[in-house]
Motif scaffolding. Structure first.
Motif, PDB file in Angstrom:
ATOM      1  N   ASP A 138       0.848  -1.188   0.000  1.00  0.00           N
ATOM      2  CA  ASP A 138       0.000   0.000   0.000  1.00  0.00           C
ATOM      3  C   ASP A 138       0.889   1.245   0.000  1.00  0.00           C
ATOM      4  OD1 ASP A 138      -2.233   1.529  -0.019  1.00  0.00           O
ATOM      5  OD2 ASP A 138      -2.890   1.070   2.022  1.00  0.00           O
ATOM      6  N   ASN A 139       0.323   2.380  -0.411  1.00  0.00           N
ATOM      7  CA  ASN A 139       1.105   3.603  -0.489  1.00  0.00           C
ATOM      8  C   ASN A 139       0.329   4.781   0.110  1.00  0.00           C
ATOM      9  OD1 ASN A 139       3.385   5.179  -1.203  1.00  0.00           O
ATOM     10  ND2 ASN A 139       2.333   5.901  -3.047  1.00  0.00           N
ATOM     11  N   PRO A 140       0.049   4.745   1.428  1.00  0.00           N
ATOM     12  CA  PRO A 140      -0.672   5.853   2.062  1.00  0.00           C
ATOM     13  C   PRO A 140       0.182   7.106   2.138  1.00  0.00           C
ATOM     14  CG  PRO A 140       0.105   4.310   3.713  1.00  0.00           C
ATOM     15  CD  PRO A 140       0.428   3.704   2.387  1.00  0.00           C
ATOM     16  N   SER A 141      -0.475   8.238   2.327  1.00  0.00           N
ATOM     17  CA  SER A 141       0.224   9.518   2.443  1.00  0.00           C
ATOM     18  C   SER A 141       0.969   9.597   3.775  1.00  0.00           C
ATOM     19  CB  SER A 141      -0.776  10.665   2.356  1.00  0.00           C
ATOM     20  OG  SER A 141      -1.640  10.642   3.484  1.00  0.00           O
ATOM     21  N   ALA A 142       1.839  10.593   3.890  1.00  0.00           N
ATOM     22  CA  ALA A 142       2.557  10.810   5.145  1.00  0.00           C
ATOM     23  C   ALA A 142       1.582  11.112   6.280  1.00  0.00           C
ATOM     24  CB  ALA A 142       3.559  11.950   4.993  1.00  0.00           C
ATOM     25  N   THR A 143       0.523  11.851   5.976  1.00  0.00           N
ATOM     26  CA  THR A 143      -0.488  12.167   6.994  1.00  0.00           C
ATOM     27  C   THR A 143      -1.166  10.907   7.496  1.00  0.00           C
ATOM     28  OG1 THR A 143      -0.889  14.308   5.944  1.00  0.00           O
ATOM     29  CG2 THR A 143      -2.544  13.522   7.489  1.00  0.00           C
ATOM     30  N   ALA A 144      -1.518  10.005   6.572  1.00  0.00           N
ATOM     31  CA  ALA A 144      -2.167   8.747   6.962  1.00  0.00           C
ATOM     32  C   ALA A 144      -1.231   7.883   7.789  1.00  0.00           C
ATOM     33  CB  ALA A 144      -2.634   7.995   5.716  1.00  0.00           C
ATOM     34  N   ARG A 145       0.048   7.858   7.426  1.00  0.00           N
ATOM     35  CA  ARG A 145       1.011   7.065   8.190  1.00  0.00           C
ATOM     36  C   ARG A 145       1.235   7.676   9.567  1.00  0.00           C
ATOM     37  NH1 ARG A 145       4.476   8.091   3.588  1.00  0.00           N
ATOM     38  NH2 ARG A 145       6.274   8.087   5.002  1.00  0.00           N
TER      39      ARG A 145
END
Length: 376
Positions: A227-234
């Motif tokens: 998966d490739n979530p955004s920095a905010t999501a991480r």
């Protein structure tokens, strides 16, 4: 270009240039020259971003944030669209000096800022609605800064490390690989064939995680590998996990092969406070990896990147080296070097919690000795 020039002028960074307060820009305002690049680099340095002298999305974001001064707009808590800007930073600074705000000064009007502001209003005989309008600003100016001293946030971070004790068992760490999903990054030639940047990062993340688990720590990765979530999501994942520390891993590259070396980063800038624990751990990781590998020491630096800014726990971003440099590639594609880097990271975390009891010279504390200390 014209927007950047106009904003820098309003901030007093372009002497002799009078910005047009309308939305119209002269043709000469749209030219990017050496003097503008020099001023822009100084601005970037002060804001905790790479001083490239170029106008990118992050620089534009910081320019817009810098254009707000306390009183230029009404500030309120908007859960799904938090207000960000230097006016929020100024508000947080004043509330902190008055003893109402003890969180990180990050320029984000979040729930901590709202609660501190409402508490100040209640104690000042104002309506405690958590909205910073003209009456609240007047009250802040009348009261002035009567309390000075160290950052409560830094003191709290230090106390959390002290009370946690020297043992690693039970400590929660989020490991944040910078790539995932279809984003494989650069592909380089290693001793066993081609290897992608994503493979290097995830292999190192697994080696760090294995050692931490062996030491009794709780770990979680900030993303599934596919998966490739955004920095905010991480960052949200790390915050929900209740992490004590977050360690982010990435590689770098440059148009030519001269750039090389490892660097570490923690939250901080000239306009807000820094993460004291993040800075300390960043320095430990930097020195331990340099001592155990042949990577060039590029130092430890304060930055305001999203993963550093949005996480509640102290966060260190480790830029492992340049995949555009043959020497760094030789290091990063060597499993033995990645093993040494993993040991360095875990030893650095142990040093953080040892505090004054840390007396082993840099690069000499072995993981086997760490495990014996944990079991004692």
């Amino acid at each position: 270009m014209a927007e950047a020039r106009s904003t820098l002028a309003r901030l007093g960074l372009l002497p002799g240039y009078e910005p047009d307060l309308s939305d119209k820009y002269a043709e000469e305002d749209k030219f990017f020259d050496e003097s503008l690049s020099h001023v822009l680099k100084a601005f970037q340095q002060s804001r905790g971003i790479v001083p490239s002298g170029n106008i990118d999305d992050m620089t534009l974001r910081e320019l817009r944030h810098a254009s707000y001064a306390l009183g230029s707009r009404v500030l309120s808590y908007q859960p799904n669209n938090e207000l960000v800007g230097d006016d929020v930073t100024q508000l947080q600074n004043q509330l902190q000096e008055l003893g109402f705000y003890s969180h990180r000064i990050d320029g984000h009007f979040g729930p901590g800022t709202y609660e501190a502001l409402a508490n100040f209003q209640l104690n000042s005989g104002l309506q405690d609605d958590g909205v910073c309008g003209p009456e609240t600003i007047r009250a802040l100016k009348l009261l002035g800064r009567r309390i000075t001293g160290g950052s409560p946030h830094a003191i709290r971070e230090r106390e959390q490390v002290r009370t946690a004790g020297p043992k690693l068992a039970g400590k929660r760490v989020v490991i944040d690989p910078a790539l995932g999903g279809s984003h494989k990054g650069h592909v380089v030639q290693g001793p066993y064939g081609q290897i992608a940047e994503e493979e290097i990062i995830w292999d190192l993340a697994s080696r760090i995680e294995g050692r931490m688990i062996a030491a009794g720590m709780e770990t979680i990765k900030s993303r599934p590998r596919m998966d490739n979530p955004s920095a905010t999501a991480r960052a949200d994942v790390a915050n929900a996990f209740g992490a004590d520390l977050i360690i982010s891993l990435k590689c770098d590259h440059y148009p030519n092969e001269k750039a090389n070396g490892i660097a570490t980063f923690y939250f901080g800038s000239d306009t807000g406070n820094s993460s004291l624990t993040g800075e300390t751990l960043s320095g430990y990781i930097q020195r331990e990896i340099v001592a155990r590998t042949n990577l060039q020491n590029c130092g430890s630096h304060a930055r305001t990147w999203e993963m550093l800014r949005f996480t509640q726990a102290p966060t260190v971003e480790v830029v492992l080296g340049y995949l555009s440099n043959p020497g760094d590639v030789a290091q990063l594609t060597d499993p033995a070097v990645r093993d040494a880097m993993a040991e360095a990271v875990v030893v650095a975390v142990k040093r953080l919690y040892l505090l004054d009891r840390d007396d082993a010279p840099t690069g000499t504390y072995k993981f086997s000795e760490l495990l014996r200390a944990e079991q004692a």
